[in-house]
Design a protein around this motif. Structure first.
Motif, mmCIF file in Angstrom:
data_model
loop_
_atom_site.group_PDB
_atom_site.id
_atom_site.type_symbol
_atom_site.label_atom_id
_atom_site.label_comp_id
_atom_site.label_asym_id
_atom_site.label_seq_id
_atom_site.Cartn_x
_atom_site.Cartn_y
_atom_site.Cartn_z
ATOM 1 N N ALA A 36 -12.607 -5.677 17.828
ATOM 2 C CA ALA A 36 -14.093 -5.800 17.239
ATOM 3 C C ALA A 36 -15.081 -5.741 18.331
ATOM 4 N N ASP A 37 -14.902 -5.884 19.642
ATOM 5 C CA ASP A 37 -15.816 -5.941 20.503
ATOM 6 C C ASP A 37 -15.629 -4.814 21.653
ATOM 7 N N SER A 38 -14.761 -3.779 21.248
ATOM 8 C CA SER A 38 -14.466 -2.731 21.986
ATOM 9 C C SER A 38 -15.475 -1.504 22.064
ATOM 10 N N GLY A 39 -16.357 -1.497 21.133
ATOM 11 C CA GLY A 39 -17.316 -0.656 20.820
ATOM 12 C C GLY A 39 -16.891 0.647 20.217
ATOM 13 N N ALA A 40 -15.663 0.625 19.623
ATOM 14 C CA ALA A 40 -15.069 1.690 19.022
ATOM 15 C C ALA A 40 -15.874 2.146 17.686
ATOM 16 N N GLN A 41 -15.920 3.360 17.390
ATOM 17 C CA GLN A 41 -16.616 3.619 16.288
ATOM 18 C C GLN A 41 -16.090 3.994 15.157
ATOM 19 N N ALA A 42 -14.513 4.379 15.332
ATOM 20 C CA ALA A 42 -13.865 4.646 14.031
ATOM 21 C C ALA A 42 -12.297 4.265 14.509
ATOM 22 N N ILE A 43 -11.324 4.353 13.413
ATOM 23 C CA ILE A 43 -10.001 4.113 13.503
ATOM 24 C C ILE A 43 -9.236 5.398 13.336
ATOM 25 N N VAL A 44 -8.549 5.918 14.083
ATOM 26 C CA VAL A 44 -7.663 7.068 13.992
ATOM 27 C C VAL A 44 -6.173 6.757 14.033
ATOM 28 N N VAL A 45 -5.477 7.086 12.859
ATOM 29 C CA VAL A 45 -4.270 6.794 12.645
ATOM 30 C C VAL A 45 -3.364 8.135 12.542
ATOM 31 N N LEU A 46 -2.293 8.151 13.290
ATOM 32 C CA LEU A 46 -1.417 9.420 13.686
ATOM 33 C C LEU A 46 -0.049 9.222 12.478
ATOM 34 N N GLY A 47 0.054 10.398 11.739
ATOM 35 C CA GLY A 47 1.115 10.495 10.909
ATOM 36 C C GLY A 47 2.387 10.197 11.603
ATOM 37 N N GLY A 48 3.470 9.932 11.049
ATOM 38 C CA GLY A 48 4.734 9.403 11.548
ATOM 39 C C GLY A 48 5.727 10.162 10.772
ATOM 40 N N GLY A 49 5.619 11.266 9.993
ATOM 41 C CA GLY A 49 6.735 11.846 9.191
ATOM 42 C C GLY A 49 6.446 11.500 7.688
ATOM 43 N N THR A 50 7.278 12.267 7.016
ATOM 44 C CA THR A 50 7.160 12.183 5.638
ATOM 45 C C THR A 50 8.443 11.654 4.910
ATOM 46 N N GLY B 201 -2.711 14.478 10.444
ATOM 47 C CA GLY B 201 -0.960 14.818 10.418
ATOM 48 C C GLY B 201 -0.984 16.128 9.337
ATOM 49 N N GLY B 202 -0.326 17.067 9.658
ATOM 50 C CA GLY B 202 -0.221 18.121 8.843
ATOM 51 C C GLY B 202 1.231 18.091 8.172
ATOM 52 N N ALA B 203 1.492 19.264 7.486
ATOM 53 C CA ALA B 203 2.628 19.449 6.754
ATOM 54 C C ALA B 203 3.719 20.602 7.753
ATOM 55 N N PRO B 204 4.040 19.941 8.818
ATOM 56 C CA PRO B 204 4.708 21.279 9.528
ATOM 57 C C PRO B 204 5.885 22.106 9.027
ATOM 58 N N LEU B 205 6.751 21.111 7.908
ATOM 59 C CA LEU B 205 7.590 21.936 7.103
ATOM 60 C C LEU B 205 7.040 22.841 6.030
ATOM 61 N N GLY B 206 5.885 22.885 5.717
ATOM 62 C CA GLY B 206 5.235 23.611 4.557
ATOM 63 C C GLY B 206 5.249 23.060 3.338
ATOM 64 N N ASN B 207 5.548 21.750 3.437
ATOM 65 C CA ASN B 207 5.509 20.963 1.947
ATOM 66 C C ASN B 207 4.281 20.802 1.387
ATOM 67 N N ALA B 208 4.162 20.443 0.021
ATOM 68 C CA ALA B 208 2.715 20.649 -0.588
ATOM 69 C C ALA B 208 1.720 19.598 0.039
ATOM 70 N N SER B 209 2.163 18.510 0.390
ATOM 71 C CA SER B 209 1.084 17.458 0.978
ATOM 72 C C SER B 209 1.470 17.100 2.299
ATOM 73 N N SER B 210 0.076 17.139 3.048
ATOM 74 C CA SER B 210 0.196 16.767 4.353
ATOM 75 C C SER B 210 0.381 15.335 4.816
ATOM 76 N N GLU B 211 0.882 14.903 5.845
ATOM 77 C CA GLU B 211 1.083 13.576 6.319
ATOM 78 C C GLU B 211 -0.319 12.949 6.071
ATOM 79 N N ALA B 212 -1.444 13.443 6.485
ATOM 80 C CA ALA B 212 -2.601 12.616 6.672
ATOM 81 C C ALA B 212 -2.955 12.359 4.949
ATOM 82 N N ALA B 213 -2.910 13.504 4.026
ATOM 83 C CA ALA B 213 -2.894 13.035 2.780
ATOM 84 C C ALA B 213 -2.287 12.072 2.000
ATOM 85 N N GLN B 214 -0.906 12.254 2.387
ATOM 86 C CA GLN B 214 -0.125 10.997 2.006
ATOM 87 C C GLN B 214 -0.539 9.798 2.499
#
Length: 253
Positions: A73-87, A125-138
């Motif tokens: 809370a005191d770090s001054g960060a402006q946003a949270i970025v969360v990385l995809g870890g697979g589908t 996170g994208g969809a490296p295998l070409g599936n319909a939905s990206s990791e970010a969307a999931q």
């Protein structure tokens, strides 16, 4: 290099395939070079045992992890970025593709950070295998439907950690955001934080899923499939660090 080719190549360097190949080479050498062949076979068995024990695997992963540091809370960060870890593909109980276990562990912590700080979330996170939905969307779907936490941005074009970093920076710099809380697994954080800093962010690490052990007893030295998987994660991160060090970083866009 494409996602499939990269992962196919790395499979030869990771357990269990690297151990299978080493042992097979030893067997093939037994007739013409018995001493070398026996050495490789014995080495394979020793490595298989060590990499399969919870004590060794857990200790290696812990070496990658930095201690937990509160005070987001005191770090001054402006946003949270969360990385995809697979589908989790074709999840019958959820009606299609959804987040994997690793992604779920990450978004759970991102949801907690949002509740504590109120900072907006970017899922990458994208969809490296070409599936319909990206990791970010999931991740966005699960965060909003199951955790009741809004996701402001989704970055769906990236196929690896480096692309996560540079494509997220290109998206957030347009809004003036350069300081983020970065959410990923503790064993992945060293590589991820370095890439995001190199992309242009100031990073406050927000690691989750630390490698812990309730106690060290005889079971910690009994081989398990789970421990071998942990050893694979450690080796994957080490290879990834070396690979990114050898490859030139892309230009910031």
């Amino acid at each position: 290099m494409g996602w499939f080719a990269t992962n196919l190549g790395s499979a030869f360097l990771l357990p269990p395939l690297n151990l299978i190949l080493l042992g097979l080479l030893g067997v093939l050498l037994l007739r013409r070079h018995p001493r070398l062949g026996k050495l490789l076979v014995v080495s394979t068995l020793i490595l298989l045992y060590l990499l399969s024990t919870p004590f060794v695997a857990g200790t290696m992963l812990q070496k990658l992890e930095t201690p937990f540091a509160p005070g987001f809370a005191d770090s001054g960060a402006q946003a949270i970025v969360v990385l995809g870890g697979g589908t989790y593909f074709i999840a019958a109980e959820y009606g299609g593709d959804t987040v994997s276990r690793y992604s779920l562990e990450r978004i759970r912590y991102a949801a907690r950070l949002h509740q504590l700080t109120g900072k907006p979330i970017l899922a990458t996170g994208g969809a490296p295998l070409g599936n319909a939905s990206s990791e970010a969307a999931q991740m966005k779907a699960v965060l909003e439907k199951d955790f009741r936490v809004p996701v402001r941005w989704v970055e769906e074009a990236s196929n690896n950690t480096r692309e996560n970093a540079y494509k997220s920076f290109a998206m957030l710099k347009k809004t003036g955001i350069t300081h983020i809380m970065l959410v990923t697994h503790a064993w992945h954080m060293p590589r991820a934080a370095k890439e995001f800093e190199q992309a242009g962010f100031k990073v406050t690490p927000a690691a989750t899923a630390f490698t812990t052990r309730y106690r060290t007893d005889a079971l910690a030295f009994i081989p398990t499939a789970g421990a071998l998987q942990q050893s694979g994660l450690f080796m994957h991160e080490m290879i990834g660090m070396l690979w990114y060090r050898l490859l030139p970083a892309p230009d910031r866009t």
